[in-house]
Design an enzyme around this catalytic site. Structure first.
Site, PDB file in Angstrom:
ATOM      1  CB  SER A  84      -4.896   5.259  -2.002  1.00 38.46           C
ATOM      2  OG  SER A  84      -5.215   5.064  -0.691  1.00 38.46           O
ATOM      3  CG  HIS A  97      -8.950   4.743  -3.301  1.00 39.10           C
ATOM      4  ND1 HIS A  97     -10.041   4.294  -3.603  1.00 39.10           N
ATOM      5  CD2 HIS A  97      -8.527   4.174  -1.984  1.00 39.10           C
ATOM      6  CE1 HIS A  97     -10.516   3.070  -2.723  1.00 39.10           C
ATOM      7  NE2 HIS A  97      -9.355   3.061  -1.828  1.00 39.10           N
ATOM      8  CG  ASP A 119      -8.009   3.507   1.389  1.00 38.70           C
ATOM      9  OD1 ASP A 119      -8.837   2.896   0.965  1.00 38.70           O
ATOM     10  OD2 ASP A 119      -6.980   3.775   0.935  1.00 38.70           O
ATOM     11  CG  MET A 129      -9.529   1.910   7.007  1.00 38.83           C
ATOM     12  SD  MET A 129      -7.877   1.294   6.980  1.00 38.83           S
ATOM     13  CE  MET A 129      -7.307   1.482   5.394  1.00 38.83           C
ATOM     14  CG  HIS A 151     -12.299   1.082   0.086  1.00 36.77           C
ATOM     15  ND1 HIS A 151     -11.025   0.800  -0.016  1.00 36.77           N
ATOM     16  CD2 HIS A 151     -13.094   0.369   0.227  1.00 36.77           C
ATOM     17  CE1 HIS A 151     -11.114  -0.694   0.322  1.00 36.77           C
ATOM     18  NE2 HIS A 151     -12.464  -0.915   0.481  1.00 36.77           N
ATOM     19  CG  MET A 162     -11.951  -0.809   3.756  1.00 36.08           C
ATOM     20  SD  MET A 162     -10.028  -0.398   3.497  1.00 36.08           S
ATOM     21  CE  MET A 162     -10.350   1.195   3.052  1.00 36.08           C
ATOM     22  CG  MET A 209     -10.483  -5.171  -0.819  1.00 33.13           C
ATOM     23  SD  MET A 209     -10.098  -3.583  -1.078  1.00 33.13           S
ATOM     24  CE  MET A 209      -8.258  -3.663  -0.354  1.00 33.13           C
ATOM     25  N   GLY A 223      -7.013  -2.688   5.151  1.00 32.83           N
ATOM     26  CA  GLY A 223      -6.684  -2.219   6.461  1.00 32.83           C
ATOM     27  C   GLY A 223      -5.200  -1.414   6.327  1.00 32.83           C
ATOM     28  N   GLY A 238       0.561  -0.402   1.265  1.00 36.64           N
ATOM     29  CA  GLY A 238       2.077  -0.758   1.286  1.00 36.64           C
ATOM     30  C   GLY A 238       2.109  -2.351   1.459  1.00 36.64           C
ATOM     31  CG  ASP A 294      -7.526  -0.485  -2.989  1.00 41.42           C
ATOM     32  OD1 ASP A 294      -6.722  -0.040  -2.625  1.00 41.42           O
ATOM     33  OD2 ASP A 294      -8.781   0.017  -2.093  1.00 41.42           O
TER      34      ASP A 294
HETATM   35  C1  DX5 Z   1      -6.069  -0.878   1.924  1.00 44.24           C
HETATM   36  C2  DX5 Z   1      -6.750   0.381   1.135  1.00 44.24           C
HETATM   37  C3  DX5 Z   1      -5.629   0.755   0.140  1.00 44.24           C
HETATM   38  C4  DX5 Z   1      -4.441   1.140   0.076  1.00 44.24           C
HETATM   39  C5  DX5 Z   1      -3.713   0.761  -0.961  1.00 44.24           C
HETATM   40  O1  DX5 Z   1      -7.018  -1.176   2.763  1.00 44.24           O
HETATM   41  O2  DX5 Z   1      -8.059  -0.187   0.826  1.00 44.24           O
HETATM   42  O3  DX5 Z   1      -6.771   1.676  -0.757  1.00 44.24           O
HETATM   43  O4  DX5 Z   1      -4.491   2.573   0.327  1.00 44.24           O
HETATM   44  O5  DX5 Z   1      -2.509   1.097  -0.809  1.00 44.24           O
HETATM   45  P1  DX5 Z   1      -1.250   0.423  -1.740  1.00 44.24           P
HETATM   46  O6  DX5 Z   1      -1.468   0.806  -3.012  1.00 44.24           O
HETATM   47  O7  DX5 Z   1      -0.143   0.954  -0.914  1.00 44.24           O
HETATM   48  O8  DX5 Z   1      -1.373  -0.826  -1.441  1.00 44.24           O
HETATM   49 ZN    ZN Z   2      -8.942   1.685  -0.662  1.00 49.68          ZN
END
Ligand code: DX5
Ligand code: ZN
Length: 220
Positions: free
Chosen positions: A8, A31, A33, A35, A64, A66, A135, A140, A143, A173
């Site tokens: 990601s 990946h 993300d 948002m 992805h 969101m 998920m 959101g 880490g 994820d």
């Molecule tokens: C969270 C994202 C994830 C995120 C994962 O909302 O959809 O893709 O980047 O990050 P890590 O692997 O750090 O949990």
């Molecule tokens: Zn994601």
């Protein structure tokens, strides 16, 4: 089924995305993300960045979404050249129409479920789907700590997929790292998103190899 690793870029340096993509030549996907500050309480990147990244790397993009209105925006991510576009079941008002549009534009169609969303109500939609994303954190932020409570749902989803011919990929994820990936693979996941575990490592490509080896050892 073959294990796939999708780093990601949320955990990458946004000012150097082309370099960060090049740092993981062994990744199956990147990946992305997306948002919108409405579906989740965070704002990241959108179409212009996906278009730019598409030109900057040959690694396929796993977008992805969101966002609150995936029905409106998802087809444009497919048009922008994403190899896979995933919409959230909680946000889509016409998921079947949108999933079909994604496929018609040549991308793989993904359906994502938040940790608290049950998978069973979506069994009848599986024919419209190329990948199910479960998920393993609340969406959101990167880490966050992996939610073990989602693993029984991963197992049930794998069973459902098996009943439907086994063609659909099962992605996890959130909080996926060297310590949690084996549990995910044991439960039946085959596509693994990892943000901090890859881009937080001193050598991101080695981290991808290590994650793949750990998942491969369990994915029999
Ligand atoms: C969270 C994202 C994830 C995120 C994962 O909302 O959809 O893709 O980047 O990050 P890590 O692997 O750090 O949990
Ligand atoms: Zn994601």
């Amino acid at each position: 089924m073959a294990v796939q690793i999708s780093p990601s870029i949320l955990a990458a340096d946004f000012a150097r995305l082309a370099d960060e993509a090049a740092a993981v030549p062994n990744a199956d996907w990147l990946h992305v993300d997306v948002m919108d500050y409405h579906f989740v309480p965070n704002l990241t990147i959108g179409l212009p960045v996906v278009e730019a990244l598409r030109k900057a790397t040959s690694t396929p993009l796993d977008c992805h979404l969101m966002i609150a209105d995936p029905d409106r925006w998802a087809p444009q991510y497919a048009e922008a050249g994403a190899g896979s576009v995933t919409i959230h079941a909680e946000a889509a008002k016409g998921p079947i129409r949108t999933l079909r549009e994604i496929r018609a534009l040549g991308a793989r169609a993904g359906l994502a479920l938040n940790p608290a969303t049950p998978v069973e109500p979506y069994e009848d939609l599986l024919g419209e789907v190329d990948m199910l994303l479960l998920m393993t954190v609340e969406p959101g932020f990167g880490g966050q700590k992996f939610l073990d409570g989602v693993l029984p749902k991963v197992r049930r989803a794998r069973e459902m997929i098996r009943r439907h011919g086994g063609r659909i990929w099962l992605q996890v994820d959130g909080g996926v790292d060297a310590g949690t990936i084996e549990r995910c693979a044991d439960a039946g996941a085959d596509v693994f998103v990892a943000g901090s575990a890859v881009y937080g490592a001193s050598d991101p490509a080695s981290a991808v190899d290590a994650l793949r080896a750990a998942a491969d050892a369990r994915n029999v």
